[in-house]
Write an enzyme that holds these catalytic residues in place. Sequence first.
Site, PDB file in Angstrom:
ATOM      1  N   ARG A 105     -59.602  44.112  73.807  1.00  0.00           N
ATOM      2  CA  ARG A 105     -59.545  43.386  75.081  1.00  0.00           C
ATOM      3  C   ARG A 105     -58.307  42.506  75.074  1.00  0.00           C
ATOM      4  NH1 ARG A 105     -64.452  43.448  77.207  1.00  0.00           N
ATOM      5  NH2 ARG A 105     -63.300  43.393  79.138  1.00  0.00           N
ATOM      6  N   LYS A 151     -75.638  39.963  79.938  1.00  0.00           N
ATOM      7  CA  LYS A 151     -75.153  40.933  80.915  1.00  0.00           C
ATOM      8  C   LYS A 151     -76.185  42.019  81.208  1.00  0.00           C
ATOM      9  CE  LYS A 151     -70.631  39.863  79.064  1.00  0.00           C
ATOM     10  NZ  LYS A 151     -69.600  40.276  78.092  1.00  0.00           N
ATOM     11  N   ASN A 211     -64.709  38.274  79.034  1.00  0.00           N
ATOM     12  CA  ASN A 211     -63.306  38.016  78.749  1.00  0.00           C
ATOM     13  C   ASN A 211     -62.738  36.833  79.535  1.00  0.00           C
ATOM     14  OD1 ASN A 211     -61.132  38.678  77.158  1.00  0.00           O
ATOM     15  ND2 ASN A 211     -60.293  40.175  78.603  1.00  0.00           N
ATOM     16  N   PRO A 213     -68.500  41.962  86.148  1.00  0.00           N
ATOM     17  CA  PRO A 213     -69.737  41.606  85.479  1.00  0.00           C
ATOM     18  C   PRO A 213     -69.618  40.758  84.228  1.00  0.00           C
ATOM     19  CG  PRO A 213     -69.197  43.874  84.976  1.00  0.00           C
ATOM     20  CD  PRO A 213     -68.062  43.293  85.718  1.00  0.00           C
ATOM     21  N   GLU A 214     -69.654  39.438  84.332  1.00  0.00           N
ATOM     22  CA  GLU A 214     -70.024  38.602  83.197  1.00  0.00           C
ATOM     23  C   GLU A 214     -71.418  38.077  83.514  1.00  0.00           C
ATOM     24  OE1 GLU A 214     -67.054  36.122  81.417  1.00  0.00           O
ATOM     25  OE2 GLU A 214     -65.424  37.409  82.062  1.00  0.00           O
ATOM     26  N   ARG A 272     -81.996  41.538  70.310  1.00  0.00           N
ATOM     27  CA  ARG A 272     -80.654  41.728  69.761  1.00  0.00           C
ATOM     28  C   ARG A 272     -79.591  40.935  70.522  1.00  0.00           C
ATOM     29  NH1 ARG A 272     -78.477  45.817  73.027  1.00  0.00           N
ATOM     30  NH2 ARG A 272     -80.050  47.209  73.907  1.00  0.00           N
TER      31      ARG A 272
END
Length: 269
Positions: free
Chosen positions: A258, A52, A162, A2-3, A121
């Site tokens: 990460r 996301k 990432n 999931p990106e 946000r």
Amino acid sequence: MPEGHTIHRLAQDYAARFQGTAPRVTSPQGKFSDAADLLDGAELTRTEAHGKHLFLGFRDTDWVHIHLGLFGKVAFGDAPAPAPTDTVRLRLADATSYVDLRGPTTCALITEAEKRSVHERLGPDPLRPDADPAAAYARVRRSRTTIAALLMDQKVIAGVGNVYRAEVLFRHGIDPYRPGRDITAAEWQAVWTDLVGLMRDGVRANRIDTVRPEHTPEAMGRPPRVDDHGGEVYVYRRAAMPCHICGTEIRTAGLAARNLFWCPACQRT
DNA sequence: AGCTCATGGCGAG
DNA sequence: TCGCCCTGAGCTG
């Protein structure tokens, strides 16, 4: 998986299968049962993605807010739906299709106002037409934080994870440790435009490919390769392997919990 | 069977 | 910065 590209693809796929229908809504695992009961038989009217975050709109003002986190997965299939396994948080099923959601960080029934606060946000999303790259750059240019960390900060830019962060920094020859304040306006513009293209391709292909045509193994006269996460990339998860362009060993280091990957020769500044 | 790791993000200290 | 939440695949034994 999931990106941001995955989430936008899911918004499209949920809509293609269920928009305009009134599916059965269940939570075999139980954690979403109360909300599922409220939504059971309601019409799925629209879907939306921001970064996301995935939103499934039921009726006029009910939204299911989904965030896959690191482990969440969605699986579509044709009816008849098989008996669900005990980890299915949310299932939609109608006469032709079903879809199962497993392992999400978030799956909650929210109001329009709560949805709005989620958008507020989040930073601009390269995959959304309303996105303003200047808003992101305004934060980048006054930050001492590294560009690698800023690209992962969803308040700065929404949807980059990432893989895209490692790959886009490589494609622009940017040292991941460079502070945001030293990223020029021209560099940011180039990075943003590149992300728009890469992520749109990602939605279409449902995977992340970042290698330019001139750097494919075929183009460079090398044997074909398969990156173990399903896309063709320059540096992501290629620690200690030779850079596709210069042959230098790809480096890796932890950054904000990460793994970061980069080529110390191609990304010198 | 148990361990490690994964494309995320939150809150406590 | 760390621990924690969510799940499953791919190892190791």
